[in-house]
Design an enzyme around this catalytic site. Structure first.
Site, PDB file in Angstrom:
ATOM      1  N   LYS A  22      -4.185   3.674   9.108  1.00  0.00           N
ATOM      2  CA  LYS A  22      -3.788   4.251   7.817  1.00  0.00           C
ATOM      3  C   LYS A  22      -5.205   4.261   6.615  1.00  0.00           C
ATOM      4  CE  LYS A  22      -1.699   1.113   5.133  1.00  0.00           C
ATOM      5  NZ  LYS A  22      -2.498   0.978   3.615  1.00  0.00           N
ATOM      6  N   ASN A  23      -5.550   3.062   6.810  1.00  0.00           N
ATOM      7  CA  ASN A  23      -6.641   2.750   5.889  1.00  0.00           C
ATOM      8  C   ASN A  23      -8.095   3.737   6.033  1.00  0.00           C
ATOM      9  OD1 ASN A  23      -4.871   1.254   4.447  1.00  0.00           O
ATOM     10  ND2 ASN A  23      -5.731  -0.479   5.164  1.00  0.00           N
ATOM     11  N   CYS A 116       1.339  -0.880  -2.879  1.00  0.00           N
ATOM     12  CA  CYS A 116       2.170  -2.051  -2.629  1.00  0.00           C
ATOM     13  C   CYS A 116       2.039  -3.108  -3.715  1.00  0.00           C
ATOM     14  CB  CYS A 116       1.518  -2.735  -1.259  1.00  0.00           C
ATOM     15  SG  CYS A 116       2.080  -2.253   0.017  1.00  0.00           S
ATOM     16  N   ARG A 121      -3.764  -5.646  -8.706  1.00  0.00           N
ATOM     17  CA  ARG A 121      -4.708  -4.703  -7.727  1.00  0.00           C
ATOM     18  C   ARG A 121      -5.389  -3.724  -9.089  1.00  0.00           C
ATOM     19  NH1 ARG A 121      -2.102  -2.080  -2.841  1.00  0.00           N
ATOM     20  NH2 ARG A 121      -4.197  -2.413  -1.960  1.00  0.00           N
ATOM     21  N   PRO A 122      -6.126  -4.284 -10.141  1.00  0.00           N
ATOM     22  CA  PRO A 122      -6.935  -3.572 -10.642  1.00  0.00           C
ATOM     23  C   PRO A 122      -8.133  -2.618  -9.901  1.00  0.00           C
ATOM     24  CG  PRO A 122      -7.324  -5.815 -10.890  1.00  0.00           C
ATOM     25  CD  PRO A 122      -6.381  -5.637  -9.898  1.00  0.00           C
ATOM     26  N   ASP A 124     -11.016  -2.305 -11.369  1.00  0.00           N
ATOM     27  CA  ASP A 124     -12.119  -2.279 -12.647  1.00  0.00           C
ATOM     28  C   ASP A 124     -13.551  -2.360 -11.791  1.00  0.00           C
ATOM     29  OD1 ASP A 124     -10.841  -4.821 -11.412  1.00  0.00           O
ATOM     30  OD2 ASP A 124     -12.465  -5.887 -12.385  1.00  0.00           O
ATOM     31  N   ASP A 305      -4.063  -8.723   5.871  1.00  0.00           N
ATOM     32  CA  ASP A 305      -2.818  -7.956   6.501  1.00  0.00           C
ATOM     33  C   ASP A 305      -2.200  -8.579   7.437  1.00  0.00           C
ATOM     34  OD1 ASP A 305      -3.872  -5.380   4.905  1.00  0.00           O
ATOM     35  OD2 ASP A 305      -5.392  -6.178   5.628  1.00  0.00           O
ATOM     36  N   ILE A 327      -7.171 -13.514  -0.760  1.00  0.00           N
ATOM     37  CA  ILE A 327      -7.580 -12.170  -1.052  1.00  0.00           C
ATOM     38  C   ILE A 327      -6.802 -11.484  -2.332  1.00  0.00           C
ATOM     39  CG2 ILE A 327      -8.088  -9.776  -0.384  1.00  0.00           C
ATOM     40  CD1 ILE A 327      -9.823 -11.979   0.945  1.00  0.00           C
ATOM     41  N   ARG A 419       5.540   3.885   4.664  1.00  0.00           N
ATOM     42  CA  ARG A 419       4.321   4.222   4.250  1.00  0.00           C
ATOM     43  C   ARG A 419       3.160   3.950   5.016  1.00  0.00           C
ATOM     44  NH1 ARG A 419       3.212   0.558  -0.652  1.00  0.00           N
ATOM     45  NH2 ARG A 419       1.202   1.813  -0.281  1.00  0.00           N
TER      46      ARG A 419
HETATM   47  N1  EPU Z   1      -9.566  -6.110  -6.828  1.00  0.00           N
HETATM   48  C1  EPU Z   1      -9.906  -6.136  -8.245  1.00  0.00           C
HETATM   49  N2  EPU Z   1     -10.661  -5.215  -8.799  1.00  0.00           N
HETATM   50  C2  EPU Z   1     -11.093  -3.926  -8.097  1.00  0.00           C
HETATM   51  C3  EPU Z   1     -10.835  -3.980  -6.539  1.00  0.00           C
HETATM   52  C4  EPU Z   1     -10.143  -5.305  -6.101  1.00  0.00           C
HETATM   53  O1  EPU Z   1      -9.620  -7.110  -8.902  1.00  0.00           O
HETATM   54  O2  EPU Z   1     -11.546  -3.233  -8.660  1.00  0.00           O
HETATM   55  C5  EPU Z   1      -8.893  -7.358  -6.187  1.00  0.00           C
HETATM   56  C6  EPU Z   1      -7.702  -6.784  -5.583  1.00  0.00           C
HETATM   57  O3  EPU Z   1      -6.613  -6.631  -6.537  1.00  0.00           O
HETATM   58  C7  EPU Z   1      -7.583  -7.791  -4.627  1.00  0.00           C
HETATM   59  C8  EPU Z   1      -9.234  -8.219  -4.007  1.00  0.00           C
HETATM   60  O4  EPU Z   1      -9.925  -7.825  -5.200  1.00  0.00           O
HETATM   61  O5  EPU Z   1      -7.036  -8.962  -4.932  1.00  0.00           O
HETATM   62  C9  EPU Z   1      -9.349  -7.595  -2.774  1.00  0.00           C
HETATM   63  O6  EPU Z   1      -9.498  -5.931  -2.998  1.00  0.00           O
HETATM   64  P1  EPU Z   1      -9.888  -5.048  -2.185  1.00  0.00           P
HETATM   65  O7  EPU Z   1     -10.510  -3.970  -3.078  1.00  0.00           O
HETATM   66  O8  EPU Z   1     -10.811  -5.498  -1.146  1.00  0.00           O
HETATM   67  O9  EPU Z   1      -8.560  -4.399  -1.260  1.00  0.00           O
HETATM   68  P2  EPU Z   1      -7.672  -3.228  -1.538  1.00  0.00           P
HETATM   69  O10 EPU Z   1      -8.640  -1.903  -1.501  1.00  0.00           O
HETATM   70  O11 EPU Z   1      -6.991  -3.240  -2.596  1.00  0.00           O
HETATM   71  C10 EPU Z   1      -7.495  -2.589   1.043  1.00  0.00           C
HETATM   72  C11 EPU Z   1      -6.628  -2.327   1.828  1.00  0.00           C
HETATM   73  C12 EPU Z   1      -5.699  -3.295   1.998  1.00  0.00           C
HETATM   74  C13 EPU Z   1      -6.457  -4.361   2.729  1.00  0.00           C
HETATM   75  C14 EPU Z   1      -7.538  -4.981   1.877  1.00  0.00           C
HETATM   76  C15 EPU Z   1      -8.224  -5.969   2.477  1.00  0.00           C
HETATM   77  C16 EPU Z   1      -6.685   0.362   1.694  1.00  0.00           C
HETATM   78  C17 EPU Z   1      -5.822   1.401   0.968  1.00  0.00           C
HETATM   79  N3  EPU Z   1      -5.963  -0.987   1.305  1.00  0.00           N
HETATM   80  O12 EPU Z   1      -7.087  -2.833  -0.287  1.00  0.00           O
HETATM   81  O13 EPU Z   1      -4.645  -2.775   2.855  1.00  0.00           O
HETATM   82  O14 EPU Z   1      -5.344  -5.390   2.627  1.00  0.00           O
HETATM   83  O15 EPU Z   1      -8.441  -3.799   1.592  1.00  0.00           O
HETATM   84  O16 EPU Z   1      -8.821  -5.458   3.811  1.00  0.00           O
HETATM   85  O17 EPU Z   1      -7.349   0.297   2.246  1.00  0.00           O
HETATM   86  C18 EPU Z   1      -2.414  -2.636   3.729  1.00  0.00           C
HETATM   87  O18 EPU Z   1      -2.819  -1.765   4.334  1.00  0.00           O
HETATM   88  O19 EPU Z   1      -1.298  -2.985   3.752  1.00  0.00           O
HETATM   89  C19 EPU Z   1      -3.427  -2.997   2.644  1.00  0.00           C
HETATM   90  C20 EPU Z   1      -2.720  -3.459   1.473  1.00  0.00           C
END
Ligand code: EPU
Length: 441
Positions: A22-23, A116, A121-122, A124, A305, A327, A419
């Site tokens: 998926k990712n 989710c 999940r910002p 920024d 995950d 995380i 999803r």
């Molecule tokens: N974060 C911020 N600001 C940002 C980006 C991230 O505060 O600009 C925070 C997030 O809110 C989180 C942490 O930093 O608390 C890590 O975020 P990251 O960007 O690494 O993860 P993500 O992009 O939100 C992806 C996967 C997740 C997976 C994580 C960790 C996708 C679509 N999602 O999320 O997958 O858990 O990386 O590998 O690729 C899932 O598949 O169920 C899922 C949630």
């Protein structure tokens, strides 16, 4: 609203094949918009998040054709640079359209992302990186949209303050056709990102991992079409692995790529589990589960995950196990529901030096967040209950719990599961599960 009704403790056996990741799927669909030529992606999982992204392709003026697990995307011209609130709010990855829209049309209007509910999940970190590349991005709280524009993205050297998986991917996509060279430092290392890089390189991009947590992208003028088969889903492997182990070891899992789940296999072994592997086919089993504590971490750590399924695994372990989530600030949505099924789980707040640095999520005022860890006492016999899914991985955890529990469990909110897991109920039924999918008005 849809629910699953599961009669637990049926004998499960047979072979299940892991779907495409998926990712990766969600990101290659976005990256496919960088070219005006058709792009064919194979091994696409047929999950609702993918269909949301494909609808967004149509919204921006492209087309797609899907046949079995192969999708062909064609965006000859970007006709619309605005993502609608309705589609955008359905998945967090919709915000990543910022990158190809800025690259090709020099502007984008994107709603605050959905997805989710596992924390704030910002985005920024994505925004700051794109701004460094020459984009101007403003958030309008009156309508909830990010408005972005650029006179042309240009290569930069940029260091992420904290790890971000999708943030790294957003910058890779944006930098592929930017002018000059981009060097991303403190870049995330997930194997899904390597698959995105390989996909973009097959379109003519020049991207390589140039050092530890460093990615170098030499911008090219134009990308071309490609045919690419994406990797299998490591989060799904772990889901099936826990089910296989807890249900007596008769399930074989095929299309397993062991590299991204190395740490899971290590911990599984430490907890008393073992496996037989034949090429990409794995059979995992365990007879006596030991209590084992884990802390989630950025890749190559124990992925966030997997912590829900691991918590379920440890409800059957001997002793007390701890899970410390580092995380996301809200990824224990399954805990209250597992407790309804008889699990013995308690929240606690671990002592952490410098929480702002330690946790991957943003922390206001340096104050340590509460209840980032749980203590699980096992083994416990789980029983039926009526439970509700809060997010994708919590949903998979509850389905696995219902399959090993006594009695008939009803799971509401299973749209969250669909999803990310293709035909989950159908594949479980093939393994012998007694699972009924009911649509309610
Ligand atoms: N974060 C911020 N600001 C940002 C980006 C991230 O505060 O600009 C925070 C997030 O809110 C989180 C942490 O930093 O608390 C890590 O975020 P990251 O960007 O690494 O993860 P993500 O992009 O939100 C992806 C996967 C997740 C997976 C994580 C960790 C996708 C679509 N999602 O999320 O997958 O858990 O990386 O590998 O690729 C899932 O598949 O169920 C899922 C949630």
């Amino acid at each position: 609203m849809k629910k699953y009704v599961i009669n637990g403790q049926k004998k499960l056996s047979g072979t299940v094949a892991v779907s495409g990741a998926k990712n990766v799927a969600l990101k290659v669909i976005i990256a496919a918009c960088l070219t005006d030529e058709p792009v064919t992606i194979e091994n696409i999982p047929l999950i609702s998040d993918v269909f949301v992204m494909l609808e967004l392709i149509k919204e921006i003026g492209g087309t797609y054709k899907i046949e079995d697990h192969t999708v062909t995307i064609h965006v000859p011209e970007i006709k619309n640079t605005e993502i609608s609130l309705e589609s955008g709010a359905k998945t967090k990855t919709s915000s990543m359209f910022l990158a190809p829209l800025l690259a090709r049309a020099k502007k984008a209007k994107i709603p605050n992302p959905g997805g989710c509910r596992i924390g704030a999940r910002p985005i920024d970190r994505h925004i700051e990186g794109l701004e460094k590349m020459g984009a101007t991005i403003g958030y309008h709280s009156e309508d909830g949209y990010f408005n972005a524009s650029t006179e042309g993205l240009k290569g930069v050297e940029y260091t992420f303050d904290k790890n971000t998986h999708t943030g790294t991917e957003t910058l890779i996509i944006a930098a592929s056709t930017a002018t000059g060279t981009t060097i991303i430092k403190n870049a995330a290392e997930e194997s899904e990102i390597d698959d995105l890089i390989a996909f973009l390189n097959s379109m003519g991009a020049k991207i390589n991992r140039s050092g530890y947590r460093e990615i170098t992208i030499d911008g090219v003028e134009k990308l071309h079409g490609t045919t690419y088969s994406i990797m299998s889903d490591s989060n799904e492997v772990v889901t099936w692995a826990i089910l296989a182990a807890l249900s007596g070891g008769e399930i074989k899992i095929t299309k397993v790529n062991p590299e991204p789940i190395k740490i899971f296999l290590e911990k599984f072994k430490e907890a008393g589990g073992n496996w037989e592997a034949n090429a990409d086919e794995y059979r995992l089993y365990v007879s006596d589960i030991k209590a084992l504590s884990i802390q989630t971490g950025i890749y190559p750590g124990f992925m966030t995950d997997w912590q829900g399924p691991w918590a379920l695994f440890e409800t059957q372990g001997r002793g007390v196990s701890v899970i410390h989530e580092t995380i996301y600030e809200n990824r224990f949505g399954y805990v209250s529901e597992l407790k309804k099924m008889g699990a013995k789980i308690k929240f606690f707040t671990p002592e952490v030096d410098n929480p702002s640095e330690f946790y991957n999520f943003n922390i206001e005022n340096g104050k340590s967040p509460e209840n980032q860890a749980i203590e699980i006492s096992g083994p416990t016999t789980l029983h039926d209950a009526i439970v509700k899914v809060t997010d994708l991985r919590a949903g998979a955890t509850l389905v696995l719990a219902a399959l090993i529990a006594k009695g008939k469990t009803i799971i509401y909110g299973v749209e969250q599961i669909e999803r990310g897991y293709e035909d989950f109920a159908g594949r479980l039924a093939m393994l012998g599960a007694d699972i009924e999918v009911i649509e309610e008005a």
